[in-house]
Design a protein around this motif. Structure first.
Motif, PDB file in Angstrom:
ATOM      1  N   CYS A 100      -4.808  -1.802   1.068  1.00 26.35           N
ATOM      2  CA  CYS A 100      -3.614  -2.152   2.466  1.00 26.35           C
ATOM      3  C   CYS A 100      -3.534  -0.618   2.864  1.00 26.35           C
ATOM      4  N   PRO A 140      -0.250  -1.774  13.546  1.00 24.96           N
ATOM      5  CA  PRO A 140      -0.022  -2.964  13.103  1.00 24.96           C
ATOM      6  C   PRO A 140       0.970  -3.596  13.885  1.00 24.96           C
ATOM      7  N   TYR A 197      -0.437 -10.044  13.920  1.00 22.78           N
ATOM      8  CA  TYR A 197      -1.052 -10.763  12.820  1.00 22.78           C
ATOM      9  C   TYR A 197      -2.446 -10.391  12.652  1.00 22.78           C
ATOM     10  N   VAL A 222      -2.437  -7.941   9.802  1.00 21.64           N
ATOM     11  CA  VAL A 222      -2.070  -8.326   8.621  1.00 21.64           C
ATOM     12  C   VAL A 222      -3.342  -8.966   8.052  1.00 21.64           C
ATOM     13  N   PHE A 229      -4.534  -9.171   1.341  1.00 23.66           N
ATOM     14  CA  PHE A 229      -3.549 -10.115   1.868  1.00 23.66           C
ATOM     15  C   PHE A 229      -4.190 -11.577   2.324  1.00 23.66           C
ATOM     16  N   LEU A 246       0.859  -4.738   1.885  1.00 23.73           N
ATOM     17  CA  LEU A 246       1.026  -4.553   3.313  1.00 23.73           C
ATOM     18  C   LEU A 246       1.576  -3.121   3.940  1.00 23.73           C
ATOM     19  N   PRO A 257       4.490  -4.744   9.265  1.00 22.80           N
ATOM     20  CA  PRO A 257       3.377  -5.532   8.602  1.00 22.80           C
ATOM     21  C   PRO A 257       3.924  -6.508   7.617  1.00 22.80           C
ATOM     22  N   GLY A 288       3.647 -10.455   7.418  1.00 19.90           N
ATOM     23  CA  GLY A 288       3.260 -11.187   6.278  1.00 19.90           C
ATOM     24  C   GLY A 288       3.918 -12.328   5.693  1.00 19.90           C
TER      25      GLY A 288
END
Length: 462
Positions: free
Chosen positions: A16, A30, A35, A38, A44, A160, A165, A169
């Motif tokens: 991550c 990010p 998205y 992520v 993830f 994340l 982020p 998530g």
């Protein structure tokens, strides 16, 4: 809703991005990519896929078990009880076992929860299982759910990183929850037309097993957050909580942590902000079947009504996460929290099927208020209690939703639906405004819980 990353992690390094202070989230890559950033984190993706499988498993399990219980007993009450048992045990699991989320390594907890759910679903398939045992097994799955959800939420910050982020998530997890309602009910209904309920429950056991494997093989082993904060030694997969003494302390730690969260005025206000709007939203949802009957909409109309709110939720969550920045999403929190109660007022006019669908879709869009709630809540609790705090948040939310559904049913037995549904909106509006006022009053208040928060989690307050 920044999430703590905590101190440097021993053992395997998570796949991550490094955590960054929340004040930099709006300028980070990010935050701009939303998205996509992520999903770029391999770990993830495994968590997301595992959650999708387990969520579908839960929904399909509810449908298949409800049909199976009805076929065995012919009792609508017992059949409906299978759905109620999906909500009621949350308060017990979330209160008595909440400390597990921070006292045990996250991967171990998540895999064990999925494995226990798989075993419970597999036991339902055995021939000759009494109805009471079937309901007890459903209760077990529901009691495990808040522990799983809180542990997963707590570990997202480690996977994340802090800030946006983590916010995105959590958003994707909510999208899965709403989408699973749509896909799960459709898939469950189609499966039950071709195979018996027992076979569908076997598929449920398989989804939980696959989820456990994904989490075991696709996520890194990390020590428990509580052990890291205390400086406890760990080896391999992290600090193991073993022995009768540690197990005996689990209940006390869970209750003490819950009391600590509720005793802090700021944290308590944010918990209420996470609980009250959903409790109001589920009132019209709980009465959709009788309302569809009132309109003479038939089974197809009732199904359309039940799909409307998740459709609005998925659309709003996806659009807000993809096209709005972190500050813009946070500014939506209070307006959307109030908006959540407004569409139900329209049921006073006894709207036709089309207008009722529109009102429900609009109600579903209010889910976007969670962006700010999660952000502020994660900033208000210390790193060592984050998993437990998220467990309590989820357990309380599901419990108040279950109670609101029950009260809605009682009220509908004594008053017309076009009165009950808007009345819930009026009462809910007053409650939401009162909670928002309390959240504003506690802005910047360093209570007993917040005093232990991670120093690098400034988290803009409302």
């Amino acid at each position: 809703m920044p999430s703590p990353s905590g101190p440097a992690q021993p053992g395997p390094a998570p796949a991550c991005p490094s955590a960054a202070p929340d004040r930099d989230a709006a300028r980070s890559g990010p935050a701009r990519r939303g998205y996509r950033a992520v999903f770029a984190v391999p770990e993830f993706r495994c968590v997301f896929a595992a959650h999708l499988l387990s969520s579908l498993g839960v929904v399909v399990c509810e449908i298949a078990l409800s049909v199976l219980v009805f076929r065995l007993t012919g009792s609508p009450l017992l059949s409906a009880l299978t759905f109620a048992l999906g909500l009621l045990p949350y308060v017990l699991g979330g209160t008595l076992l909440s400390a597990v989320a921070d006292r045990c390594p996250a991967r171990r907890v998540l895999v064990l929860c999925d494995a226990l759910c798989a075993l419970a679903a597999a036991a339902m398939v055995l021939p000759g299982v009494p109805v009471a045992v079937l309901l007890a097994l459903r209760w077990v799955i529901a009691a495990i759910a808040p522990v799983f959800a809180g542990t997963r939420a707590g570990t997202l910050g480690e996977i994340l990183g802090e800030g946006d982020p983590f916010v995105l998530g959590r958003s994707l997890i909510r999208i899965v929850n709403q989408g699973a309602q749509l896909a799960g009910f459709a898939a469950g209904g189609l499966l039950l037309t071709a195979v018996p309920p027992g076979a569908v429950l076997g598929i449920t056991a398989g989804t939980f097993t696959c989820s456990a494997l994904l989490l075991r093989l696709g996520t890194a082993a990390r020590p428990a957050r509580g052990a890291r904060r205390r400086g406890a030694p760990s080896s391999g997969g992290g600090g193991r909580v073993t022995g009768g003494r540690a197990r005996g302390a689990l209940l006390g730690a869970s209750l003490a942590g819950t009391r600590r969260l509720l005793a802090d005025r700021r944290t308590r206000a944010l918990l209420l902000l996470g609980w009250v709007p959903p409790a109001v939203v589920v009132v019209p949802e709980a009465l959709l079947v009788p309302y569809g009957d009132l309109l003479g909409a038939g089974s197809a109309g009732a199904g359309l009504l039940m799909c409307s709110m998740p459709i609005g939720a998925v659309a709003a969550e996806t659009l807000a996460g993809a096209f709005l920045g972190p500050r813009a999403r946070a500014r939506l929190t209070f307006p959307m929290g109030v908006f959540a109660v407004l569409p139900s007022l329209g049921f006073a006019a006894r709207p036709s099927l089309g207008w009722a669908v529109l009102l429900l879709v609009l109600t579903g869009t209010s889910i976007s208020y969670n962006f700010g709630v999660d952000r502020w809540f994660a900033a208000a609790v210390p790193d060592a209690l984050l998993g437990q705090a998220m467990t309590v948040m989820q357990a309380g939310r599901m419990t108040v939703m279950g109670l609101a559904m029950g009260l809605a049913g009682v009220a509908a037995d004594h008053a017309p639906l076009p009165v009950v549904m808007p009345a819930a909106g009026v009462v809910g509006g007053v409650c939401v405004l009162a909670v928002i006022a309390e959240v504003r009053r506690t802005r910047g208040r360093p209570g007993a819980v917040a005093a232990g928060a991670h120093p690098m989690r400034p988290g803009p307050s409302p």
